[in-house]
Each structure stands twice: as structure tokens, then as C-alpha cells.
Design a protein around this motif. Structure first.
Motif, PDB file in Angstrom:
ATOM      1  N   LEU A   1       0.189  12.438  -6.501  1.00 36.36           N
ATOM      2  CA  LEU A   1      -0.776  12.848  -5.479  1.00 36.36           C
ATOM      3  C   LEU A   1      -1.923  11.852  -5.391  1.00 36.36           C
ATOM      4  CD1 LEU A   1      -0.969  15.434  -3.783  1.00 36.36           C
ATOM      5  CD2 LEU A   1      -2.490  16.357  -5.488  1.00 36.36           C
ATOM      6  N   PHE A   2      -2.295  11.289  -6.560  1.00 34.46           N
ATOM      7  CA  PHE A   2      -3.449  10.407  -6.583  1.00 34.46           C
ATOM      8  C   PHE A   2      -3.266   9.127  -5.780  1.00 34.46           C
ATOM      9  CE2 PHE A   2      -4.602  13.434  -9.660  1.00 34.46           C
ATOM     10  CZ  PHE A   2      -5.969  13.515  -9.520  1.00 34.46           C
ATOM     11  N   PRO A   3      -2.134   8.408  -5.965  1.00 33.09           N
ATOM     12  CA  PRO A   3      -1.961   7.252  -5.094  1.00 33.09           C
ATOM     13  C   PRO A   3      -1.915   7.631  -3.619  1.00 33.09           C
ATOM     14  CG  PRO A   3      -0.054   7.570  -6.513  1.00 33.09           C
ATOM     15  CD  PRO A   3      -1.120   8.457  -7.018  1.00 33.09           C
ATOM     16  N   SER A   4      -1.276   8.754  -3.294  1.00 26.14           N
ATOM     17  CA  SER A   4      -1.082   9.016  -1.866  1.00 26.14           C
ATOM     18  C   SER A   4      -2.337   9.511  -1.170  1.00 26.14           C
ATOM     19  CB  SER A   4       0.085   9.973  -1.638  1.00 26.14           C
ATOM     20  OG  SER A   4      -0.195  11.205  -2.211  1.00 26.14           O
ATOM     21  N   ILE A   5      -3.187  10.297  -1.848  1.00 20.91           N
ATOM     22  CA  ILE A   5      -4.382  10.723  -1.097  1.00 20.91           C
ATOM     23  C   ILE A   5      -5.686  10.093  -1.572  1.00 20.91           C
ATOM     24  CG2 ILE A   5      -3.390  12.889  -0.278  1.00 20.91           C
ATOM     25  CD1 ILE A   5      -4.993  14.352  -2.308  1.00 20.91           C
ATOM     26  N   TRP A   6      -5.675   9.473  -2.745  1.00 24.25           N
ATOM     27  CA  TRP A   6      -6.947   8.894  -3.197  1.00 24.25           C
ATOM     28  C   TRP A   6      -6.955   7.369  -3.187  1.00 24.25           C
ATOM     29  CZ3 TRP A   6     -10.732  12.050  -2.950  1.00 24.25           C
ATOM     30  CH2 TRP A   6     -10.542  13.402  -3.234  1.00 24.25           C
ATOM     31  N   ILE A   7      -5.824   6.726  -3.426  1.00 23.76           N
ATOM     32  CA  ILE A   7      -5.852   5.268  -3.579  1.00 23.76           C
ATOM     33  C   ILE A   7      -5.464   4.545  -2.289  1.00 23.76           C
ATOM     34  CG2 ILE A   7      -4.948   3.303  -4.870  1.00 23.76           C
ATOM     35  CD1 ILE A   7      -4.518   5.215  -7.226  1.00 23.76           C
ATOM     36  N   ILE A   8      -4.287   4.890  -1.726  1.00 23.39           N
ATOM     37  CA  ILE A   8      -3.807   4.130  -0.568  1.00 23.39           C
ATOM     38  C   ILE A   8      -4.755   4.228   0.632  1.00 23.39           C
ATOM     39  CG2 ILE A   8      -1.926   3.907   1.102  1.00 23.39           C
ATOM     40  CD1 ILE A   8      -0.038   4.594  -1.206  1.00 23.39           C
ATOM     41  N   PRO A   9      -5.262   5.425   0.971  1.00 23.49           N
ATOM     42  CA  PRO A   9      -6.178   5.470   2.111  1.00 23.49           C
ATOM     43  C   PRO A   9      -7.424   4.609   1.944  1.00 23.49           C
ATOM     44  CG  PRO A   9      -5.418   7.662   1.575  1.00 23.49           C
ATOM     45  CD  PRO A   9      -4.953   6.773   0.468  1.00 23.49           C
ATOM     46  N   ARG A  10      -7.777   4.303   0.689  1.00 30.46           N
ATOM     47  CA  ARG A  10      -8.942   3.433   0.471  1.00 30.46           C
ATOM     48  C   ARG A  10      -8.693   1.993   0.890  1.00 30.46           C
ATOM     49  NH1 ARG A  10     -12.555   5.355  -4.425  1.00 30.46           N
ATOM     50  NH2 ARG A  10     -11.766   7.464  -4.427  1.00 30.46           N
ATOM     51  N   LEU A  11      -7.432   1.614   0.902  1.00 33.26           N
ATOM     52  CA  LEU A  11      -7.099   0.200   1.115  1.00 33.26           C
ATOM     53  C   LEU A  11      -6.998  -0.160   2.582  1.00 33.26           C
ATOM     54  CD1 LEU A  11      -4.324  -0.214  -1.563  1.00 33.26           C
ATOM     55  CD2 LEU A  11      -6.687  -0.906  -1.715  1.00 33.26           C
ATOM     56  N   VAL A  12      -6.745   0.836   3.411  1.00 32.47           N
ATOM     57  CA  VAL A  12      -6.486   0.526   4.805  1.00 32.47           C
ATOM     58  C   VAL A  12      -7.597   1.066   5.686  1.00 32.47           C
ATOM     59  CG1 VAL A  12      -4.138   0.040   5.467  1.00 32.47           C
ATOM     60  CG2 VAL A  12      -4.625   2.149   4.298  1.00 32.47           C
ATOM     61  N   GLY A  13      -7.885   0.347   6.735  1.00 34.67           N
ATOM     62  CA  GLY A  13      -8.917   0.750   7.666  1.00 34.67           C
ATOM     63  C   GLY A  13      -8.511   2.003   8.415  1.00 34.67           C
ATOM     64  N   SER A  14      -9.489   2.821   8.744  1.00 31.67           N
ATOM     65  CA  SER A  14      -9.199   4.067   9.429  1.00 31.67           C
ATOM     66  C   SER A  14     -10.462   4.495  10.166  1.00 31.67           C
ATOM     67  CB  SER A  14      -8.785   5.115   8.404  1.00 31.67           C
ATOM     68  OG  SER A  14      -8.946   6.393   8.917  1.00 31.67           O
ATOM     69  N   LEU A  15     -10.299   5.384  11.105  1.00 32.54           N
ATOM     70  CA  LEU A  15     -11.474   5.898  11.806  1.00 32.54           C
ATOM     71  C   LEU A  15     -12.147   7.008  11.007  1.00 32.54           C
ATOM     72  CD1 LEU A  15     -10.018   6.091  15.383  1.00 32.54           C
ATOM     73  CD2 LEU A  15     -11.938   4.715  14.683  1.00 32.54           C
ATOM     74  N   HIS A  16     -11.445   7.483   9.987  1.00 33.90           N
ATOM     75  CA  HIS A  16     -11.961   8.578   9.171  1.00 33.90           C
ATOM     76  C   HIS A  16     -13.231   8.147   8.446  1.00 33.90           C
ATOM     77  CE1 HIS A  16     -11.978  11.766   6.193  1.00 33.90           C
ATOM     78  NE2 HIS A  16     -11.064  12.393   6.899  1.00 33.90           N
TER      79      HIS A  16
ATOM     80  N   ILE B   1       8.509   8.753  -3.203  1.00 37.75           N
ATOM     81  CA  ILE B   1       8.636   7.302  -3.097  1.00 37.75           C
ATOM     82  C   ILE B   1       7.801   6.752  -1.925  1.00 37.75           C
ATOM     83  CG2 ILE B   1      10.668   7.173  -1.582  1.00 37.75           C
ATOM     84  CD1 ILE B   1      10.190   5.091  -4.732  1.00 37.75           C
ATOM     85  N   LEU B   2       7.421   7.618  -0.997  1.00 34.29           N
ATOM     86  CA  LEU B   2       6.702   7.159   0.202  1.00 34.29           C
ATOM     87  C   LEU B   2       5.484   6.267  -0.064  1.00 34.29           C
ATOM     88  CD1 LEU B   2       6.888  10.054   2.806  1.00 34.29           C
ATOM     89  CD2 LEU B   2       7.431   7.675   3.198  1.00 34.29           C
ATOM     90  N   PRO B   3       4.573   6.658  -0.977  1.00 26.43           N
ATOM     91  CA  PRO B   3       3.422   5.770  -1.197  1.00 26.43           C
ATOM     92  C   PRO B   3       3.853   4.361  -1.590  1.00 26.43           C
ATOM     93  CG  PRO B   3       3.130   7.817  -2.404  1.00 26.43           C
ATOM     94  CD  PRO B   3       4.478   7.878  -1.787  1.00 26.43           C
TER      95      PRO B   3
END
Lengths: 232, 218
Positions: free
Chosen positions: A159-174, B166-168
Motif C-alpha cells: 500500500l505504501f508504494p502505491s499511495i504514498w511513494i509513487i504519487p510523490r514522484l509524478v506531477g499532478s493537479l492534486h 504488481i501494478l506499482p
């Protein structure tokens, strides 16, 4: 009464959130305007989800330490209510974004769902969806409890990579994206107007307590259903 | 410990060499899917090529890794239970799957660039990314296969359990592989992505080593 004070607190905080959230003064920003009131609902759902998932994770570990079926029921119900909060957070966020992130006239829902934040949230919900599918595929109670506890712990770690780490790396309007100079991927705490804080913080506590309340009811129901299996 | 891991690894490789039908099955799977793609689209542009490649690699991995725990029947598992520890067992399975997947991903890459043209600017870099990606995917699916083997309908369950998890990693890999298509990245961004993928791999390996002993007991 001594045990139920938090339920009353939850009720009072939510009454305050809804009344205060709709009637108190809020800052009016360009485009956002009055929709900022959704902060009291949308963001709180994610707080609630994260807290419920963490609790579920802890109960899964407790299950693997002692193999007590009671802990498995706790872990399952906390994950279920957590996912429900996640779906609500996803829905409120999508609707909000659909009206405020207008970049061009031909904007469609499909474009908005492509946002990194929404992708991350969708992955998180899918992971927990798989958890429920896994639970459904067993007939043996003990095996189900053990294997799904293992998957739950793994799911929480992913869960941590998918909602806490990856969104930090990419630009977003959020709010809170890389461009906006804040460390938090969800929102910028330094950026909140003090008028919003007055309702926002009580709202977080209120919604989380409501989530726990719903879960305890579901746990009690499940414990009665499985009464014959739990011999302690 | 190393001795036993190597012995287990040897046993898996020997089994593979003797029962060639599974190995050739996967080869045929790769060749057939790529041929279907070749017939249905000609000269896809770089983005589509990249997306298709990773999706095919994902499905190849599901097929290749799925059998790693399914082939072990109950009696044989009982035997392993008496001679090795769960940590050694899962590590040997992971190493074996990484080896298998390395071979399969190189083959997929070769066939892909032969049939569907080659829009890559930096072939060597992409090969490196593919090897990294292949091993990341196979590590995740090793644990998923171990979990699914405990349930009855395993083959379908692996896909259900594994795809969201695996998606991330897959998103990061697709993003990273765009460097090989001459997309310009911010200074240090490539290293950051690479470090993140390797970090995730380490996380998954650690989780597998911690959690597998609980799955192992019947």
C-alpha cells in the motif's frame, strides 16, 4: 456510559462537521470557491481508511502470533470498513476533481481517472479487493485465516508504494504534488486556512471514530455468527 | 544453508530439463502471442510498443512462475518440510524463478524487436531494464503462487492476487523504460526510479522471507 463516551463524541463531532462544514465561513479561492467544503469529507475518508487498514494489519500480525480466530475476524472487518471508506474517498475525490480540475472544455472522466493520485488509490482498493476474493476461495476456516493474514500483511506493505511513494514522484493537479513544495502527497498542511482547520481536525476524529464504531458492530455480528467456532 | 539452497535449485532445474513440456509450453505461448500481435498491428509507435511489451512480459511471468508451487504435491511438500527450512525453500524458488524469467524476458525482447520493429534508441539500456523488470515481477509472483497454492482454484487466483500488487512496480518500469526511447528525464530521475524499483524488490523479498514460514505449515 464509560465505555461509550467515544460514540457520543463521534456523533457530536459529526453533527458539528456537517453543520459547521456547511455554514461556517470558508476562504474563497479561484475555481475552488465553496467546493473547498469537500475537504471535511473527502480527506477525512482517507484518514479513516489508513487508520482502519493499519488496525487490520496489526490484527493480522496478532493472528499469526497466536492463531486466535477472533483476531482474524477483527482483521477482516477492519479491512472491509477501510475499503468502504476508500471507495467513498475515491468517489468524493473524483466528483470534486471533475468540477474543479477543468483544463479544457472536452475534459472527460477518463482523463481525470488517469491522475497519479487516483491511480494509486485505485491500486490500493484493488489490492484489498483481491484480499476479499482470496478469503472467499477457502473452505477451511483456519487455512483461510492464516493465508489471508499473510496476504493482508503483504497488501499493507504494498500500500505504501502505491499511495504514498509513487504519487510523490509524478506531477499532478492534486494539492501536495511535487510542484507545490510540500512533503505530503495528500495535502499541504501549512497551506490550510485557519478557518478550515476549525472544522477539519474535528472532522478527521469524528469520521475515524464512526469507522471504528461501524467496525465494532460488524465484528460483534460476526462473533455471534461464528460463536460455535470460537471456543474461548 | 547455501548448500541446501543450491541443492533445491539444482532439483528445480533438473526437473525443468526432464519435463520439457512446461518449458516449451511457455516458449510457444511467447511466440504465439507475439505472432498474434504482429498480425493484428503493424509498426506500433513507441508508446504502444512499450505498453504491449510489459503486458506480454507480465502474462509470460504469470504462466512461467505459476507452476513453481503448483507442481509440488502434498507428499513432496511434506518431504521438503522434513529436510529444509522454509526460508531456504522460498529463496531457492525465487532464484530459480528469476533465472527462468531472465531467459524468458530476453527471448520475449528478441522476438518483440524482430516481429514488431524496433523503436528503441538504446537497446542495451532497455535490455537492462527488462532484466530488472523480469526479476521484479517474478519475485512478486513467487509469493503470490505460494499463497494461491494454498487455495484450491490456484491458476486463476494468481492473476487476481498478483495484478493489483504488481501494478506499482509495473508503472515504475514502464516509466523507466521510456529512457530507452530517448525521452529526456530530469537530472537524477532515472537513478531515483531505478533505486525505487530495487527498493521495492528488497521489500518484497523481505516480506516473502518473513511470511512464507506461516504459509508453509499445513
Amino acid at each position: 456510559m464509560q465505555k461509550n463516551w467515544w460514540k457520543i463524541l463521534s456523533f457530536l463531532l459529526l453533527v458539528y462537521t456537517i453543520v459547521g462544514g456547511f455554514l461556517l465561513d470558508v476562504p474563497r479561492l479561484f475555481i475552488l470557491n465553496e467546493t473547498i467544503r469537500n475537504l471535511y469529507f473527502h480527506v477525512c475518508m482517507w484518514f479513516g481508511m489508513m487508520i482502519l487498514f493499519s488496525t487490520s494489519f496489526v490484527y493480522s500480525i496478532k493472528y499469526l502470533r497466536g492463531f486466535n480466530l477472533r483476531n482474524d475476524i477483527y482483521a477482516h472487518q477492519y479491512a472491509a470498513v477501510g475499503s468502504f471508506f476508500g471507495i467513498l474517498g475515491y468517489a468524493t475525490g473524483t466528483i470534486w476533481a471533475n468540477y474543479t480540475w477543468v483544463t479544457d472544455q472536452s475534459q472527460s472522466l477518463g482523463n481525470i481517472l488517469r491522475e497519479p493520485k487516483l491511480i494509486g488509490a485505485a491500486i490500493a482498493l484493488l489490492i484489498y479487493g483481491a484480499y476479499f476474493v482470496l478469503r472467499g476461495s477457502f473452505t477451511d476456516m483456519d487455512k483461510k485465516a492464516r493465508v489471508s493474514a499473510v496476504y493482508n500483511i503483504f497488501a499493507f506493505a504494498m500500500l505504501f508504494p502505491s499511495i504514498w511513494i509513487i504519487p510523490r514522484l509524478v506531477g499532478s493537479l492534486h494539492p501536495g504534488s511535487p510542484g507545490s513544495e510540500s512533503g505530503n502527497p495528500a495535502l499541504n498542511f501549512k497551506d490550510i486556512d485557519s478557518r478550515l482547520r476549525m472544522v477539519f481536525y474535528p472532522a478527521i476524529i469524528g469520521w475515524t471514530l464512526l469507522g471504528v464504531w461501524i467496525t465494532t458492530l460488524r465484528i460483534r455480528l460476526q462473533l455471534i455468527k461464528d460463536k460455535t467456532l470460537l471456543h474461548d | 544453508m547455501y548448500k541446501r539452497i543450491i541443492a533445491l535449485l539444482k532439483k528445480d532445474i533438473l526437473l525443468e530439463l526432464r519435463q520439457k513440456h512446461t518449458f516449451y509450453g511457455i516458449l510457444l505461448y511467447i511466440a504465439a502471442t507475439i505472432f498474434v500481435l504482429y498480425l493484428s498491428i503493424d509498426k506500433p509507435d513507441a508508446n504502444i510498443w512499450n505498453g504491449l511489451f510489459w503486458v506480454i512480459l507480465l502474462f509470460v511471468c504469470v504462466n512461467a512462475v505459476a507452476k513453481s508451487f503448483l507442481q509440488e504435491n502434498k507428499g513432496r511438500m511434506l518431504y521438503f518440510y522434513s529436510i529444509t527450512s522454509p526460508v531456504e525453500f522460498i529463496i531457492s524458488k525465487m532464484i530459480y524463478n528469476i533465472l527462468l524469467m531472465t531467459m524468458m524476458s530476453l527471448l520475449t525482447l528478441m522476438l518483440f524487436s524482430a516481429f514488431l520493429t524496433n523503436p528503441l534508441n538504446n537497446f542495451l539500456l532497455f535490455t537492462g531494464i527488462v532484466l530488472l523488470g523480469g526479476s521484479s515481477i517474478s519475485i512478486v509472483f513467487t509469493l503470490m503462487s505460494a499463497i494461491a497454492a494454498k487455495a484450491q482454484q490456484n491458476a486463476a487466483l494468481i492473476a487476481i492476487l498478483g495484478f493489483p500488487v504488481i501494478l506499482p512496480q509495473l508503472l515504475l518500469l514502464i516509466r523507466l523504460s521510456k529512457t530507452a526511447f530517448a525521452e529526456i528525464f530530469k537530472q537524477g530521475a532515472v537513478m531515483q526510479l531505478m533505486a525505487l524499483i530495487i527498493g521495492l524488490d528488497i521489500l518484497v523479498i523481505a516480506m516473502s522471507v518473513i511470511l512464507f514460514p506461516y504459509l508453509w505449515k499445513e
